[in-house]
Design a protein around this motif. Structure first.
Motif, mmCIF file in Angstrom:
data_model
loop_
_atom_site.group_PDB
_atom_site.id
_atom_site.type_symbol
_atom_site.label_atom_id
_atom_site.label_comp_id
_atom_site.label_asym_id
_atom_site.label_seq_id
_atom_site.Cartn_x
_atom_site.Cartn_y
_atom_site.Cartn_z
ATOM 1 N N LYS A 21 0.907 -1.141 0.088
ATOM 2 C CA LYS A 21 -0.101 -0.209 0.091
ATOM 3 C C LYS A 21 0.725 1.324 -0.125
ATOM 4 C CE LYS A 21 -0.558 -0.058 4.926
ATOM 5 N NZ LYS A 21 -1.646 -0.102 6.177
ATOM 6 N N ASN A 22 0.193 2.331 -0.341
ATOM 7 C CA ASN A 22 0.849 3.460 -0.136
ATOM 8 C C ASN A 22 -0.219 4.744 0.365
ATOM 9 O OD1 ASN A 22 -0.578 4.434 -2.350
ATOM 10 N ND2 ASN A 22 1.000 4.269 -3.876
ATOM 11 N N HIS A 23 0.278 5.960 0.461
ATOM 12 C CA HIS A 23 -0.615 6.898 0.705
ATOM 13 C C HIS A 23 -2.045 7.247 0.356
ATOM 14 C CE1 HIS A 23 1.497 8.971 -2.611
ATOM 15 N NE2 HIS A 23 0.128 9.818 -2.549
ATOM 16 N N LYS A 24 -2.081 6.519 -0.981
ATOM 17 C CA LYS A 24 -3.226 6.647 -1.657
ATOM 18 C C LYS A 24 -4.266 5.362 -1.403
ATOM 19 C CE LYS A 24 -1.383 7.760 -5.494
ATOM 20 N NZ LYS A 24 -1.228 7.883 -7.124
ATOM 21 N N GLY A 25 -3.661 4.254 -0.647
ATOM 22 C CA GLY A 25 -4.437 3.129 -0.279
ATOM 23 C C GLY A 25 -3.731 1.862 -0.893
ATOM 24 N N LEU A 26 -4.311 0.818 -1.204
ATOM 25 C CA LEU A 26 -3.759 -0.444 -1.816
ATOM 26 C C LEU A 26 -3.290 -0.048 -3.161
ATOM 27 C CD1 LEU A 26 -3.775 -3.290 -0.567
ATOM 28 C CD2 LEU A 26 -5.335 -3.785 -2.123
ATOM 29 N N ILE A 27 -2.138 -0.447 -3.392
ATOM 30 C CA ILE A 27 -1.341 -0.313 -4.774
ATOM 31 C C ILE A 27 -2.279 -1.172 -5.441
ATOM 32 C CG2 ILE A 27 0.553 -0.565 -6.130
ATOM 33 C CD1 ILE A 27 2.246 0.039 -3.383
ATOM 34 N N ASP A 28 -2.606 -0.663 -6.607
ATOM 35 C CA ASP A 28 -3.407 -1.224 -7.877
ATOM 36 C C ASP A 28 -2.843 -2.492 -8.206
ATOM 37 O OD1 ASP A 28 -5.560 0.484 -8.061
ATOM 38 O OD2 ASP A 28 -4.684 1.468 -9.802
ATOM 39 N N GLY A 29 -3.486 -3.740 -8.016
ATOM 40 C CA GLY A 29 -2.831 -4.863 -8.832
ATOM 41 C C GLY A 29 -2.329 -5.868 -7.545
ATOM 42 N N GLY A 41 8.048 2.498 -3.522
ATOM 43 C CA GLY A 41 7.779 3.502 -2.330
ATOM 44 C C GLY A 41 9.108 4.225 -2.003
ATOM 45 N N ASN A 42 9.887 3.968 -1.120
ATOM 46 C CA ASN A 42 10.843 5.010 -0.607
ATOM 47 C C ASN A 42 11.964 5.147 -1.527
ATOM 48 O OD1 ASN A 42 10.096 5.789 1.983
ATOM 49 N ND2 ASN A 42 10.715 4.062 2.803
#
Lengths: 285, 285, 285, 285
Positions: free
Chosen positions: C28-36, C258-259
């Protein structure tokens, strides 16, 4: 060089033309002015010994420092006799930052005195992270005047977005609030931000020799009349007062009226390797 | 304050009354004198621009530094134009250490020049750990003149047995020996000993502002004629030359003829937060 | 060992029996679950590849972590498939602290799950510094649930007055809040307190190998069926996921979702010396 | 959790099923085997208490460690009862380095035992810096077997030219050579190189919990019969033995027969915050 344990500050001070004095732990403590300090200051004046108060407190101007001492009962201090780490920060900014706005973490009051270089300044809480082109430097001024829950994040995020000179006007990590307790100081917050950013900021204040040099130049500003051998530095903290004084080449005296207690002075000297020339209970007699 | 990328050192230098120059990476490199440096020095003299060479090399006296430059082809350097971190170490010792012997790690030659204060000195290899009462200070002078397999142990064991002031005459951790390679320098050995002892020694040399202040006082020794705004510091290393110059309040120029390469200059500036006022390929034109 | 730059996470994952996945920046990232990501988890299940999510987020229990993933759209995660640094803190406390109260900095919620060992716990704001005999340990749990302006001071003053085991349930200094910005995390506050107290606390979470060992024991709890060579660790951060995975002896994959960004991955690997076995854009295909 | 000061190691040990023992300062010192240790080992065997010796000495294999103890008078130690940090280094290399040569700083002997993974190894003195493509990892093994004046430079220059995994088989910075003195150990040299390269290597040995976990898995390798609550860790050094044992969740006992002296034990505990469960003079009675 083993420290001499002495009984009387005055008997040693008499051998010097100049005495540099730390403020907190030497002149005052959490209860106010240390009893007898006013008499010692009179003694120095009477003997014709020049003195300067060297403090890492960057939150107040020289005038405000003198007012505080006056209120505590030390009446006759001259504005020129107090030297703060904030004055070094101010000097740096006036030499290095020629345009743009200076962002700061601290009180309006501390900003007014340090940032009076003609440049505009902006409190961290007023920074719009989407609009930071005109900010040209950042200063850690004071541990008050902001909301910790928000403004530290803004500070870090500003510094992640823009590379500017960052200066720390007071490197102390904490200051005492009563006999037992301390409170986080500007230097501690700066350290937290350095650790999050993996960067080192520009720190002012003891033990940096720049502070001692500022005082040294100040007493020699009219004519070169005092040599380093003429000066005694007196402080209650090995890692700032004594380390800095030693490195600058001054004779140093540790007093036991503040951070360093009698029963652990020797141990701390041995474990740190920071050796004062003299150890004395206080500057009172 | 974004660094200005400039083409000509001379065009910028003309706006200053004084230029401070780092030695290695600015004037010379592993192959010898950098081509064209002699002409730039002549240019400075012709323009009446005062200059000083500020070097962390504490192994040679001013006279010996001038001899080396002469041998490399820079003929007319004056002894007074070179300032070494060893001179600060020497000054410290003369102010702070008044009796006893000074123990040192380094060559006889470096000991002779730094320790010429009337006190006796003793090489680490000659220390008898059972007989150390008269040793009053310890100096890390140089990375040659001793046997690493033995003398580092003796150094650490001496400092475990006796608390004395310990000074490091050159804080650089390594020095370049050819285009790719480096060799451990005094500062590296001192760091190893600090880490084994959990103590901090007293370090001299850039980026410490004391080095800049020494040079500043030197150019103003006859009369106070130069202000910080009159001085440009030129160096090839962000963490020593530029950091120190900035902190002391000087304008700074990073040159790309030494430690910092053109393709990573910007990256290193951003990641360190140490920002030169100018960036230039070299001091050659 | 130069990192292999690969196109497909799945093609590499197929060669392993177990995959350890970092949470933030991988799933996941700040927008939510990463697509896919949901499809990739299904792929792993379909292939019979065991996986565990290893996260330094100590603020939520396993159950709460699963709820959050469910809300974000990753529906079928099992409670046992999530391993948090808080579980290590909890384990430590149950083995080492047998009586007294445990003081904590964080939310009630995080305290409830970590401190459910039968011992009482007390929030920092409720500590009476004059009455601390019964407090037997201190835990940094979470960056919420307290007032920064007061409770950090209380924490430091408590720890100045009493020597107790201090543990840090999440060592991360900050966490991302959007594409550009971060917020101070528990590990940062703990670092500030360590620096003020000149002490080192006990830290849990990646890169410490204890986290990896916990997961390793967990997958082998019924019978010893998986060897280190069977496991791939996937993360977006060199200094936690990759360093820890490498040290524990696992094969490691750095993902660039990510980072760590694509354009500086190689540079960071070279400057840190932390080398993943594989580099891949994400775990999506 | 205040440390209990106890008179008898044996009376406490009886309450545990397993005892982990540090080697130097607990079983032996610079004069040889500590008087009475053989009897204590017999006592443990008689009581059916399982024990393991956990040592950061990576220079000798298990077999060689047992030989040394035998020569010193501790006759019946089993090879399986000694666990060294070198075994962790060996395990790491076998999992992570699958081809190429492993360069090392140390003796042939230490190289033979740690690097017996089928890969070739090469001593630092044999490295040709112009020909390093096939070197795939670097190991700091031992403080002997090389020339300090040359091989440390070669180590640093190799690591400047090539990014490979670097491991430190023994993190101790120094080891004792007699009652007063120490000698630089591998961990110290590694630290010097880390500081010159601004990189962090992968360190093995106490206080890292991996060492404790290795021992824990070892005693449970046949069946899971021992829990952490069944184990007592005994050592003479707070920062390795006690810190690591505490973090792993074991009960810990500080003995005063080595690094930590009776008169400063309490002070060191308070200043470090590393708290053993028990303090005892030695393991002798």
């Amino acid at each position: 060089m083993i420290s001499s344990r002495i009984d009387s500050f005055r008997s040693v001070a008499k051998n010097f033309k100049v005495v540099f004095l730390d403020s907190y732990g030497v002149l005052k403590n959490h209860k106010g002015l240390i009893d007898g300090v006013a008499e010692t200051i009179s003694f120095l004046r009477g003997e014709g010994i020049v003195f300067r108060v060297l403090t890492n407190d960057a939150s107040r101007s020289q005038e405000q420092q003198v007012e505080v001492f006056d209120r505590l009962g030390l009446k006759d201090l001259d504005v020129e006799e107090v030297i703060t780490s904030g004055m070094l920060a101010k000097q740096f900014l006036s030499h290095k930052i020629k345009d743009g706005k200076i962002a700061y973490l601290g009180t309006e009051n501390s900003a007014d005195y340090i940032l009076q270089s003609g440049l505009k300044h902006i409190a961290v809480r007023d920074i719009d992270l989407e609009n930071i082109e005109d900010i040209s430097a950042f200063v850690f001024l004071d541990d008050e005047g902001f909301d910790w829950n928000y403004d530290i994040d803004t500070t870090v995020n500003f510094l992640r977005r823009k590379t500017v000179p960052v200066i720390v006007a007071n490197s102390d990590k904490y200051y005492p609030v009563n006999k037992n307790d301390v409170s986080v100081a500007t230097g501690g917050i700066a350290k937290l931000c350095e650790s999050m950013l993996s960067k080192k900021f520009i720190h002012f204040g003891k033990p940096d020799t720049q502070m001692f040099n500022y005082a040294y130049e100040h007493i020699n500003r009219d004519k070169q009349q005092y040599d380093k051998d003429d000066i005694l530095m007196v402080g209650d903290t090995l890692s700032t007062d004594i380390l800095g004084g030693n490195k600058f080449g001054l004779k140093t005296m540790l007093v036991l009226s503040g951070n360093t207690r009698s029963d652990n002075a020797e141990l701390w000297i041995n474990s740190s390797g920071i050796i004062p020339d003299y150890i004395c209970d206080s500057i009172l007699k």
